[in-house]
Scaffold this active site. Structure first.
Site, short mmCIF file in Angstrom:
data_model
loop_
_atom_site.label_atom_id
_atom_site.label_comp_id
_atom_site.label_asym_id
_atom_site.label_seq_id
_atom_site.Cartn_x
_atom_site.Cartn_y
_atom_site.Cartn_z
N TYR A 1 5.79 0.62 0.30
CA TYR A 1 4.69 0.92 -0.61
C TYR A 1 4.97 0.25 -1.95
O TYR A 1 6.12 0.06 -2.33
CB TYR A 1 4.54 2.43 -0.84
CG TYR A 1 4.03 3.19 0.36
CD1 TYR A 1 2.67 3.29 0.63
CD2 TYR A 1 4.92 3.82 1.23
CE1 TYR A 1 2.21 3.99 1.74
CE2 TYR A 1 4.47 4.52 2.34
CZ TYR A 1 3.11 4.60 2.59
OH TYR A 1 2.65 5.28 3.69
N THR A 2 3.90 -0.08 -2.65
CA THR A 2 4.03 -0.67 -3.99
C THR A 2 3.57 0.34 -5.03
O THR A 2 2.42 0.76 -5.00
CB THR A 2 3.19 -1.95 -4.12
OG1 THR A 2 3.56 -2.88 -3.11
CG2 THR A 2 3.41 -2.59 -5.49
N CYS B 1 -3.42 -9.45 0.60
CA CYS B 1 -2.79 -8.25 1.15
C CYS B 1 -3.89 -7.33 1.68
O CYS B 1 -4.79 -6.92 0.93
CB CYS B 1 -1.97 -7.52 0.07
SG CYS B 1 -1.02 -6.12 0.72
N HIS C 1 8.22 -4.28 -3.72
CA HIS C 1 7.86 -2.95 -3.23
C HIS C 1 9.10 -2.12 -2.92
O HIS C 1 10.24 -2.61 -3.05
CB HIS C 1 6.97 -3.06 -1.99
CG HIS C 1 7.62 -3.80 -0.85
ND1 HIS C 1 7.47 -5.15 -0.66
CD2 HIS C 1 8.43 -3.37 0.15
CE1 HIS C 1 8.15 -5.53 0.41
NE2 HIS C 1 8.75 -4.46 0.93
#
Length: 278
Positions: A97-98, A252, A80
């Site tokens: 954030y990815t 996740c 990320h």
């Protein structure tokens, strides 16, 4: 052919052939070399927002431009980036954030962001307009993936926790050399909360033997054929690969979900080596 009869001309021809061969080799190496990524793990770099597409009342897709049309972000699969912004009090905030894009998507990268009413970084994204710049640093993360590392992945995602799962799944499925199977359980509160639904359904339709997705809703609509309530041990047992040395379960989601899923996985016999939390 008289030109080749003298030693001087033969030497000249030999040198010319060698130069051409070296040039072709250099060109091949240059063209086959993986492009250098645009990220810096130590320093923030700024990327321009070129498109903002509202997906729902609180979810938007942000498209950021890379320096050139052939540039790649340079983010390893499953890792990320850190994004820096300002909250409603103008205080600095940094959050991971990815991206939903891969390095096969050249010239840009995309973030799908769910903006929560009280979220500090959510405020920054809510205020962003086309032409603004986002400060980004990376890559970050402990996840490292190699083809053939496992026979199958089970994925347990909740809410915006789908983004690393989507990135990993896309990388696997779009690589014709990778036959790893992916089994995703994706939980949300309502049907409208499901992020990347069209993209996930598209992957399931395109790769039916390799990718399965099972949706779970806490508040499902009247007509619904997915799971209801919270993700249970029975759902994991039914929709994820059984414990084995060559499988891994990724999770996740919100902290309460991650904690509950860890308990379910332990009870079902998944060893710590078979589990990974983003």
């Amino acid at each position: 052919m008289d030109f080749l009869q003298t030693p001087e001309n033969q030497l000249f021809l030999g040198v010319a052939v060698a130069i051409v061969a070296i040039g072709i080799g250099a060109l091949y190496l240059y063209s086959s070399k993986k492009p250098k990524g645009c990220l810096d793990p130590e320093n923030f770099r700024e990327f321009k927002l070129v498109k903002r597409h509202q997906l729902s009342h609180n979810v938007a897709k942000f498209t950021f431009e890379l320096p050139t049309p052939t540039s790649v972000l340079g983010l390893p699969i499953g890792q990320h980036i850190s994004c820096r912004g300002k909250d409603s009090q103008s205080e600095e905030v940094i959050k991971p954030y990815t991206p939903t894009t891969l390095d096969s998507d050249v010239g840009y990268f995309e973030l799908v962001i769910k903006m929560y009413p009280q979220g500090r970084m959510s405020h920054h994204f809510r205020e962003m307009r086309v032409g603004d710049y986002l400060a980004v640093k990376g890559p970050k993360g402990r996840f490292k993936y190699q083809i053939g590392e496992v026979r199958a992945f089970g994925m347990l995602a909740g809410g915006s926790g789908i983004t690393p799962m989507f990135q990993v799944a896309r990388a696997i499925l779009e690589n014709p050399k990778d036959r790893t199977k992916v089994h995703l359980i994706y939980a949300n509160v309502t049907y409208e909360d499901i992020l990347l639904k069209d993209e996930l359904n598209g992957l399931a339709a395109k790769y039916p033997d390799q990718f399965k997705v099972y949706y779970v809703l806490n508040q499902p609509p009247d007509v619904w054929d997915g799971g209801v309530g919270f993700v249970t041990k029975e759902m994991i047992e039914t929709h994820c690969p059984a414990p084995a040395h060559d499988i891994k379960i990724l999770r996740c989601g919100p902290p309460p979900m991650n904690k509950a899923m860890a308990g379910h996985l332990d009870a079902l016999g998944y060893s710590p080596e078979m589990q990974f939390q983003f």
